[in-house]
Design a protein around this motif. Structure first.
Motif, PDB file in Angstrom:
ATOM      1  N   ALA A  23       4.705   3.626  -4.858  1.00 51.03           N
ATOM      2  CA  ALA A  23       5.748   2.614  -5.055  1.00 51.03           C
ATOM      3  C   ALA A  23       5.288   1.551  -6.042  1.00 51.03           C
ATOM      4  O   ALA A  23       6.090   1.039  -6.844  1.00 51.03           O
ATOM      5  N   ALA A  24       3.995   1.203  -6.012  1.00 49.09           N
ATOM      6  CA  ALA A  24       3.479   0.227  -6.968  1.00 49.09           C
ATOM      7  C   ALA A  24       3.633   0.729  -8.396  1.00 49.09           C
ATOM      8  O   ALA A  24       4.063  -0.016  -9.290  1.00 49.09           O
ATOM      9  N   THR A  25       3.301   1.986  -8.622  1.00 47.27           N
ATOM     10  CA  THR A  25       3.497   2.575  -9.957  1.00 47.27           C
ATOM     11  C   THR A  25       4.975   2.561 -10.330  1.00 47.27           C
ATOM     12  O   THR A  25       5.335   2.278 -11.480  1.00 47.27           O
ATOM     13  N   ILE A  32       8.313  -4.488 -13.376  1.00 48.81           N
ATOM     14  CA  ILE A  32       8.023  -5.509 -12.360  1.00 48.81           C
ATOM     15  C   ILE A  32       6.513  -5.662 -12.244  1.00 48.81           C
ATOM     16  O   ILE A  32       5.794  -4.676 -12.027  1.00 48.81           O
ATOM     17  N   GLY A  33       6.040  -6.884 -12.400  1.00 52.35           N
ATOM     18  CA  GLY A  33       4.604  -7.116 -12.357  1.00 52.35           C
ATOM     19  C   GLY A  33       4.254  -8.422 -11.702  1.00 52.35           C
ATOM     20  O   GLY A  33       5.094  -9.058 -11.038  1.00 52.35           O
ATOM     21  N   SER A  56       2.028  -6.205  -2.809  1.00 55.12           N
ATOM     22  CA  SER A  56       0.753  -6.918  -2.737  1.00 55.12           C
ATOM     23  C   SER A  56      -0.280  -6.322  -3.688  1.00 55.12           C
ATOM     24  O   SER A  56      -1.132  -7.040  -4.216  1.00 55.12           O
ATOM     25  N   LEU A  57      -0.220  -5.011  -3.921  1.00 53.29           N
ATOM     26  CA  LEU A  57      -1.153  -4.382  -4.852  1.00 53.29           C
ATOM     27  C   LEU A  57      -1.009  -4.947  -6.257  1.00 53.29           C
ATOM     28  O   LEU A  57      -1.988  -5.038  -7.013  1.00 53.29           O
ATOM     29  N   GLU A 141       2.717   8.837  -9.761  1.00 50.74           N
ATOM     30  CA  GLU A 141       1.349   8.974  -9.281  1.00 50.74           C
ATOM     31  C   GLU A 141       0.940   7.666  -8.593  1.00 50.74           C
ATOM     32  O   GLU A 141       1.448   6.597  -8.927  1.00 50.74           O
ATOM     33  N   PRO A 142       0.000   7.729  -7.640  1.00 53.76           N
ATOM     34  CA  PRO A 142      -0.444   6.490  -6.978  1.00 53.76           C
ATOM     35  C   PRO A 142      -1.083   5.513  -7.957  1.00 53.76           C
ATOM     36  O   PRO A 142      -1.819   5.916  -8.863  1.00 53.76           O
ATOM     37  N   TYR A 143      -0.818   4.254  -7.774  1.00 51.22           N
ATOM     38  CA  TYR A 143      -1.406   3.196  -8.593  1.00 51.22           C
ATOM     39  C   TYR A 143      -2.919   3.187  -8.384  1.00 51.22           C
ATOM     40  O   TYR A 143      -3.402   3.203  -7.248  1.00 51.22           O
ATOM     41  N   ALA A 144      -3.662   3.144  -9.469  1.00 55.83           N
ATOM     42  CA  ALA A 144      -5.121   3.229  -9.377  1.00 55.83           C
ATOM     43  C   ALA A 144      -5.808   1.972  -9.878  1.00 55.83           C
ATOM     44  O   ALA A 144      -7.036   1.948 -10.006  1.00 55.83           O
ATOM     45  N   GLY A 145      -5.044   0.915 -10.154  1.00 53.05           N
ATOM     46  CA  GLY A 145      -5.638  -0.316 -10.656  1.00 53.05           C
ATOM     47  C   GLY A 145      -6.270  -1.142  -9.553  1.00 53.05           C
ATOM     48  O   GLY A 145      -6.193  -0.813  -8.367  1.00 53.05           O
TER      49      GLY A 145
END
Length: 376
Positions: A23-25, A32-33, A56-57, A141-145
């Motif tokens: 969802a973050a990605t 949206i940031g 929150s990520l 893909e899942p956010y990796a930051g």
């Protein structure tokens, strides 16, 4: 590691975390940031936790919305908050369709059967032409930051005296993050009672309220198991405590009142011995009600007092309350509480005044979009 439970559904926290990262990605793909805001027009459901965690990520603010709102009230909140996306249950769309801001992405969560049953409605799928939450997640893909330390939850409050105001905290320092977590973990009983991952709780109140929101999200982030009760029902709560060996609860006094009104044979029917920490807040609790609850559930009943703007400032346990019925406790180490007169002077003990408080180690706040109200 724990899980989220709703009705017959179970979502392991590892799976929830992966969905939140997707969802973050997805939020990033919508532009949206950090510092932006999304609105959650949801009942207690898995996507509520997923979307909050995703926000929150990224350092994005999540704003839970009271889904009882009229179209006018919802339109005000969407506009005032500047929401860049709205996550909403399918059955809640039609009552406020006219309030949905043009051009703002709407992510739709199909209404699950246990929520539909609790509210006597027909389960609703995602309407044609709108983005389905699960389908949308699957495309990323899942956010990796690196996780952000900004963002948080913007709770709209004080609507009884006019339009509600969004409480938005300033970006915290690492020390303030540590203090905030410490205060809530202690206030909710997630420390001092064994491993936080062994906590089993029921989220009894709607997560658009500040306390159930913080409580449910912290239970999940601490690694515990959180059962999302679609709608408070006193006997169902007793069943859940026995079935899942619930250890912790966060409640409000009206729930105590409804529990105590159950027939005696129903109240004695369930094994509640797993309970370790039951905290209540949000409204005054009549002393006879609290005394009866302590007699029934044992000295596991705790209480705190605070506000959305300042968090928890005082607390007391069962023994302290029994020694001073009606008390809400003493200030916690991080808080300052004063009772003042109209000139801002401390009043002598036993005199009437206004209660003012602050949490010395929690970052300050503003009212979203209107900092002047913070100073009025």
């Amino acid at each position: 590691m724990g899980a989220l439970i709703s009705g017959n559904r179970r979502l392991e926290l590892t799976a929830m975390g992966e969905r939140a990262a997707r969802a973050a990605t997805g939020l990033l793909s919508l532009g949206i940031g950090e510092g932006d805001l999304i609105a959650l027009y949801l009942r207690n459901d898995f996507p509520f936790v997923e979307a909050s965690t995703a926000a929150s990520l990224l350092g994005v603010y999540a704003t839970p919305v009271n889904w009882h709102y009229t179209p006018d009230e919802a339109a005000y909140l969407f506009e005032n908050s500047g929401a860049k996306a709205i996550v909403i249950h399918a059955d809640l769309i039609e009552p406020i369709r006219s309030a949905l801001p043009p051009g703002v992405p709407v992510l739709v969560v199909p209404t699950p059967p246990e929520i539909a049953e609790a509210y006597g409605i027909t389960p609703q799928p995602t309407p044609p032409g709108m983005l389905d939450w699960d389908t949308w997640l699957a495309g990323f893909e899942p956010y990796a930051g690196e996780p952000s330390t900004g963002g948080g939850t913007v709770i709209y409050t004080s609507g009884t005296t006019g339009r509600p105001k969004g409480v938005r905290r300033h970006p915290p320092t690492p020390e303030q993050v540590e203090a905030y977590v410490r205060v809530l973990m202690r206030g909710f009983g997630f420390v001092g009672y064994g491993d936080p991952q062994d906590v089993v709780t029921v989220v009894t109140g709607p997560m658009y309220h500040s306390a159930p929101n913080a409580y449910g999200l912290f239970a999940a982030r601490a690694g515990g198991t959180a059962i999302l009760q679609p709608r408070f029902d006193p006997e169902e709560l007793l069943q859940l405590i026995e079935t899942h060996k619930v250890t912790h609860l966060h409640m409000v006094p009206i729930m105590f009142h409804r529990l105590l009104k159950l027939p005696e044979d129903v109240k004695r029917k369930y094994d509640l011995s797993s309970l370790k920490f039951v905290v209540h807040a949000a409204a005054p609790c009549p002393p006879p009600i609290k005394r009866e609850m302590i007699e029934w559930w044992g000295p596991v009943i705790e209480e705190y007092y605070g506000a959305t703007e300042v968090g928890i400032v005082v607390s007391c346990n069962s023994e302290e309350w029994l020694a001073h019925p009606g008390t809400v406790g003493k200030p916690i180490p991080e808080a300052e509480v004063r009772i003042i007169d109209k000139e801002g002077r401390d009043v002598p003990q036993g005199e009437v005044g206004e209660v003012v408080s602050r949490n010395r180690f929690i970052n300050d706040f503003t009212y979203h979009g209107d900092d002047q109200k913070r100073r009025d």
